[in-house]
Design a protein around this motif. Sequence first.
Motif, short mmCIF file in Angstrom:
data_model
loop_
_atom_site.label_atom_id
_atom_site.label_comp_id
_atom_site.label_asym_id
_atom_site.label_seq_id
_atom_site.Cartn_x
_atom_site.Cartn_y
_atom_site.Cartn_z
N TYR A 150 0.58 -1.30 -0.01
CA TYR A 150 -0.05 -0.03 0.08
C TYR A 150 0.83 1.16 -0.02
N ALA A 151 0.53 2.35 -0.75
CA ALA A 151 1.18 3.55 -0.69
C ALA A 151 0.61 4.29 0.45
N ILE A 152 1.50 5.17 0.99
CA ILE A 152 1.20 6.03 1.98
C ILE A 152 1.50 7.49 1.61
N TRP A 153 0.68 8.34 1.56
CA TRP A 153 0.79 9.60 1.06
C TRP A 153 0.61 10.51 2.11
N GLU A 154 1.50 11.65 2.13
CA GLU A 154 1.74 12.64 3.02
C GLU A 154 1.56 13.99 2.29
N LYS A 155 0.82 14.80 2.82
CA LYS A 155 0.69 16.23 2.00
C LYS A 155 1.99 16.96 2.07
N ASP A 156 2.42 17.53 0.86
CA ASP A 156 3.55 18.21 0.86
C ASP A 156 3.33 19.66 1.32
N PRO A 157 4.10 19.98 2.58
CA PRO A 157 3.95 21.36 3.30
C PRO A 157 4.05 22.60 2.39
N ASP A 158 4.97 22.39 1.13
CA ASP A 158 5.15 23.40 0.10
C ASP A 158 4.11 23.61 -0.90
N ALA A 159 3.30 22.43 -1.01
CA ALA A 159 2.12 22.53 -1.92
C ALA A 159 0.88 23.37 -1.82
N VAL A 160 0.51 23.87 -2.66
CA VAL A 160 -0.72 25.08 -2.63
C VAL A 160 -1.28 24.86 -4.03
N SER A 161 -2.65 24.99 -3.79
CA SER A 161 -3.41 25.02 -4.93
C SER A 161 -3.83 26.59 -5.62
N TYR A 162 -4.07 26.32 -7.07
CA TYR A 162 -4.54 27.38 -7.57
C TYR A 162 -5.75 26.91 -8.57
N GLN A 163 -6.45 28.09 -9.33
CA GLN A 163 -7.53 27.55 -10.28
C GLN A 163 -7.06 28.11 -11.46
N VAL A 164 -7.71 27.52 -12.45
CA VAL A 164 -7.64 28.03 -13.85
C VAL A 164 -9.06 27.98 -14.48
N GLU A 165 -9.58 29.29 -14.88
CA GLU A 165 -10.92 29.47 -15.40
C GLU A 165 -11.00 29.74 -16.83
N HIS A 166 -12.14 29.54 -17.69
CA HIS A 166 -12.22 29.71 -18.91
C HIS A 166 -13.66 30.41 -19.10
N TYR A 167 -13.42 31.53 -19.96
CA TYR A 167 -14.82 32.27 -19.90
C TYR A 167 -15.03 32.45 -21.70
N LEU A 168 -16.40 32.15 -21.95
CA LEU A 168 -16.65 32.07 -23.35
C LEU A 168 -17.56 33.37 -23.53
N GLN A 169 -17.28 34.21 -24.86
CA GLN A 169 -17.97 35.24 -25.06
C GLN A 169 -19.51 34.80 -25.15
#
Length: 168
Positions: A1-20
């Motif tokens: 089994y894999a054990i995952w730990e959250k990377d303390p330097d990882a941050v999220s960001y978002q990408v949005e797409h807008y249609l005319q």
Amino acid sequence: YAIWEKDPDAVSYQVEHYLQDLEGDGYTLFENDTETLWGKKGAVAAAEPKSYEGFTENRNHPERNAAGTLEENGSLLLKFYYDRNIYEISFDLNGGDGTAPKTQQVRYGGLLQQVKEPGRRGYNFKGWHLEQKGMDAGLWEFQRPVEENTASLQTTLYAKWKDELAPK
């Protein structure tokens, strides 16, 4: 089994797409394509635009943001804007009388506006066609979006005439 730990330097960001929007100057968020991505705090994140049928990315939109530095609070928001393709439709009376209707510019997804039927002495008007000889397959259907009538961004429609005075 894999054990995952959250990377303390990882941050999220978002990408949005807008249609005319079909009309006006606005854009609508295409929510199905909003992405949440992850990167290292302090790194530069960049995103690529998507491809949408009938739309072209507007690289000059003032709110476009294709890259930025990842902040600890995860506040980075990348945005892309896409303009609808514009179809330019002109009219040729093809021997008819008077002045041809004005050229119309129609956004992808839009409808060409009906124009006044032209006249020609001794003939009946049989519609606007994609070919000068007026083949039946090329009849413009005003109730259908412009892209369903033509694949070309510049199109000339020709009046089709039927001689009603010729002897049978």
